[in-house]
Structure formats: C-alpha cells, structure tokens
Design a protein around this motif. Sequence first.
Motif, PDB file in Angstrom:
ATOM      1  N   SER A 113      -1.174 -19.817 -25.416  1.00 12.24           N
ATOM      2  CA  SER A 113      -2.254 -20.643 -24.865  1.00 12.24           C
ATOM      3  C   SER A 113      -2.177 -22.092 -25.324  1.00 12.24           C
ATOM      4  N   CYS A 138      -3.755 -24.525 -22.560  1.00 15.23           N
ATOM      5  CA  CYS A 138      -4.653 -23.932 -21.565  1.00 15.23           C
ATOM      6  C   CYS A 138      -6.099 -24.232 -21.940  1.00 15.23           C
ATOM      7  N   CYS A 153      -1.241 -21.161 -16.911  1.00 10.50           N
ATOM      8  CA  CYS A 153      -2.585 -20.904 -17.438  1.00 10.50           C
ATOM      9  C   CYS A 153      -3.393 -20.168 -16.375  1.00 10.50           C
TER      10      CYS A 153
END
Length: 95
Positions: free
Chosen positions: A47, A60, A72
């Motif tokens: 992420s 993200c 994402c």
Amino acid sequence: MGFAVGALLSLGVSCGPLLSLGPKKCNVSNCTGCCTAQDTCVLGTASNACGSGAAVCKVCSAGTGCDAKGVCVAGLGGTGGGAGTGGGAGTGGSA
C-alpha cells in the motif's frame, strides 16, 4: 548564463540531486514492480509502494490497498475485524 548553471548545480549539491546525471538504475528492463524515490525496484504490491512497469511507486489512499497487479483498489486496505457467535442444541429420543 554560466552563473545560472553554477547556481543550479550548487543548489542541487546542497539540497540533493535536482537532475539525474546518469541512467536510472530502476527501469523497465530490470523492474516489473515500481521504482522508489531512491531509484530502487520493489515488488509494487504494498500500500505504501504500489505500481508496475517500473513506474514511480505511489502510496494508496486511505481505504484502498495495492493488488497483485500494482493497482490501488478500494476495499483492500485499512483495518478490519469480525466477530461471530454460533451454537446449536438438540434433543431427541425414542419411546
């Protein structure tokens, strides 16, 4: 003109590199994930480092996570939890 170039170069030395003077270490020929700000190839499925095809890694946004393709996607990130209860009872017999 010479002064401007000198000033630009000295600014780059004092504040970090402004221009890349050599070839990128992380590129499409050696990276299927994404490239960090430090020009390092990473998997690209985290992420905080999401991407593919040697693109610059992105972070993200909240509530999203990075899928296996380096994209994402909503619903993959964040925190979660669950709870459940269950049980059963039965009686039986014959007379």
